[in-house]
Design a protein around this motif. Structure first.
Motif, PDB file in Angstrom:
ATOM      1  N   LEU A  15       0.971  -1.325   0.054  1.00  0.00           N
ATOM      2  CA  LEU A  15      -0.028  -0.294   0.307  1.00  0.00           C
ATOM      3  C   LEU A  15       0.968   1.312   0.461  1.00  0.00           C
ATOM      4  CD1 LEU A  15      -2.759  -1.225   2.206  1.00  0.00           C
ATOM      5  CD2 LEU A  15      -3.023  -0.250   0.177  1.00  0.00           C
ATOM      6  N   ALA A  16       1.760   1.130   0.906  1.00  0.00           N
ATOM      7  CA  ALA A  16       2.741   2.282   0.629  1.00  0.00           C
ATOM      8  C   ALA A  16       3.246   2.571  -0.469  1.00  0.00           C
ATOM      9  CB  ALA A  16       3.981   1.910   1.772  1.00  0.00           C
ATOM     10  N   VAL A  17       3.310   1.541  -1.511  1.00  0.00           N
ATOM     11  CA  VAL A  17       4.132   1.672  -2.890  1.00  0.00           C
ATOM     12  C   VAL A  17       2.863   2.319  -3.616  1.00  0.00           C
ATOM     13  CG1 VAL A  17       4.833  -0.083  -4.896  1.00  0.00           C
ATOM     14  CG2 VAL A  17       5.979  -0.053  -2.580  1.00  0.00           C
ATOM     15  N   ILE A  76     -11.491  -7.153  -9.587  1.00  0.00           N
ATOM     16  CA  ILE A  76     -11.939  -7.419  -8.328  1.00  0.00           C
ATOM     17  C   ILE A  76     -11.026  -6.311  -7.492  1.00  0.00           C
ATOM     18  CG2 ILE A  76     -12.465  -9.526  -6.983  1.00  0.00           C
ATOM     19  CD1 ILE A  76     -13.408 -10.862  -8.432  1.00  0.00           C
ATOM     20  N   ASN A  77      -9.523  -6.449  -7.329  1.00  0.00           N
ATOM     21  CA  ASN A  77      -8.790  -6.336  -6.330  1.00  0.00           C
ATOM     22  C   ASN A  77      -9.379  -4.925  -6.405  1.00  0.00           C
ATOM     23  OD1 ASN A  77      -7.579  -8.993  -6.006  1.00  0.00           O
ATOM     24  ND2 ASN A  77      -5.745  -7.848  -7.945  1.00  0.00           N
ATOM     25  N   ALA A  78     -10.000  -3.747  -7.904  1.00  0.00           N
ATOM     26  CA  ALA A  78      -9.249  -2.595  -7.562  1.00  0.00           C
ATOM     27  C   ALA A  78     -10.951  -2.557  -6.514  1.00  0.00           C
ATOM     28  CB  ALA A  78     -10.029  -1.966  -8.621  1.00  0.00           C
ATOM     29  N   TRP A 101     -10.782   4.359 -12.167  1.00  0.00           N
ATOM     30  CA  TRP A 101      -9.615   3.321 -12.680  1.00  0.00           C
ATOM     31  C   TRP A 101      -7.655   3.717 -12.060  1.00  0.00           C
ATOM     32  CZ3 TRP A 101     -10.022   0.360 -16.542  1.00  0.00           C
ATOM     33  CH2 TRP A 101     -11.210   0.315 -17.071  1.00  0.00           C
ATOM     34  N   THR A 102      -8.439   4.758 -10.745  1.00  0.00           N
ATOM     35  CA  THR A 102      -7.091   4.412  -9.862  1.00  0.00           C
ATOM     36  C   THR A 102      -6.625   3.350  -9.315  1.00  0.00           C
ATOM     37  OG1 THR A 102      -6.872   6.994  -9.921  1.00  0.00           O
ATOM     38  CG2 THR A 102      -6.338   5.696  -8.184  1.00  0.00           C
ATOM     39  N   ALA A 103      -7.980   2.745  -8.863  1.00  0.00           N
ATOM     40  CA  ALA A 103      -8.259   1.833  -8.212  1.00  0.00           C
ATOM     41  C   ALA A 103      -7.747   0.152  -8.873  1.00  0.00           C
ATOM     42  CB  ALA A 103      -9.651   1.244  -7.708  1.00  0.00           C
ATOM     43  N   VAL A 104      -7.810   0.620  -9.639  1.00  0.00           N
ATOM     44  CA  VAL A 104      -7.107  -0.753 -10.705  1.00  0.00           C
ATOM     45  C   VAL A 104      -6.019  -0.960 -10.646  1.00  0.00           C
ATOM     46  CG1 VAL A 104      -7.076  -1.321 -13.224  1.00  0.00           C
ATOM     47  CG2 VAL A 104      -9.182  -0.750 -12.348  1.00  0.00           C
ATOM     48  N   LEU A 105      -5.455   0.541 -11.326  1.00  0.00           N
ATOM     49  CA  LEU A 105      -3.818   1.017 -11.102  1.00  0.00           C
ATOM     50  C   LEU A 105      -3.031   0.324  -9.306  1.00  0.00           C
ATOM     51  CD1 LEU A 105      -1.143   1.396 -12.567  1.00  0.00           C
ATOM     52  CD2 LEU A 105      -1.515   3.751 -12.008  1.00  0.00           C
ATOM     53  N   GLY A 106      -4.215   0.494  -8.748  1.00  0.00           N
ATOM     54  CA  GLY A 106      -3.936   0.529  -7.321  1.00  0.00           C
ATOM     55  C   GLY A 106      -3.274  -0.551  -6.636  1.00  0.00           C
ATOM     56  N   GLY A 107      -4.842  -0.887  -7.059  1.00  0.00           N
ATOM     57  CA  GLY A 107      -4.587  -2.683  -7.028  1.00  0.00           C
ATOM     58  C   GLY A 107      -3.384  -3.731  -7.567  1.00  0.00           C
ATOM     59  N   LEU A 108      -3.200  -3.403  -9.127  1.00  0.00           N
ATOM     60  CA  LEU A 108      -2.007  -3.974  -9.095  1.00  0.00           C
ATOM     61  C   LEU A 108      -1.006  -3.516  -9.183  1.00  0.00           C
ATOM     62  CD1 LEU A 108      -1.099  -5.365 -11.891  1.00  0.00           C
ATOM     63  CD2 LEU A 108      -0.589  -3.546 -13.006  1.00  0.00           C
ATOM     64  N   ILE A 109      -0.850  -2.444  -8.172  1.00  0.00           N
ATOM     65  CA  ILE A 109       0.518  -2.330  -7.767  1.00  0.00           C
ATOM     66  C   ILE A 109       0.602  -3.095  -6.759  1.00  0.00           C
ATOM     67  CG2 ILE A 109       2.233  -0.755  -6.633  1.00  0.00           C
ATOM     68  CD1 ILE A 109       0.773   1.129  -8.731  1.00  0.00           C
TER      69      ILE A 109
END
Length: 126
Positions: A15-17, A76-78, A101-109
């Motif tokens: 989450l920090a990353v 689902i991760n997003a 879309w921020t959540a999709v990118l964040g979920g992937l990271i």
């Protein structure tokens, strides 16, 4: 218990990353210690959401998972990251994800970093 602590640390690091890399994922805090404590609380909320809600959502969306050959996992991760943001808002924890879309990118990271950190941490064999 050791495994739970290690997974929480891995989630907090992931989450920090995500907070560091994505501008629309925010974590407020006045000091580094305050931010670390907030990250640990968010990691605990994220872990609870992933344990309680994610399996049910995965079961209900199994046809979409099969149809998209597993790519629906990103959605689902997003959704789990957005739900974590919503729960943290209700708990007055300063963590916010702004948009799908921020959540999709964040979920992937979060997924990639959590996987990498989990590989680096020792496995609990108890």
């Amino acid at each position: 218990m050791k495994n739970f602590a290690l997974k929480t640390i891995a989630n907090a690091a992931a989450l920090a990353v995500a907070v560091w890399l994505v501008d629309d994922i925010t974590l407020a805090g006045h000091s580094t210690g305050n931010k670390v404590l907030t990250l640990i609380i968010v990691a605990l909320v994220f872990g609870v959401v992933n344990v309680l809600v994610k399996p049910l959502v995965q079961l209900l969306t199994l046809p979409l998972f099969i149809l998209t050959l597993g790519l629906f996992t990103l959605v689902i991760n997003a959704l789990m990251l957005l739900l974590t943001s919503w729960v943290c808002d209700k708990l007055d924890v300063s963590f916010h994800v702004d948009g799908f879309w921020t959540a999709v990118l964040g979920g992937l990271i979060v997924s990639v970093v959590s996987w990498a950190v989990s590989l680096a941490l020792p496995e609990d064999r108890d």
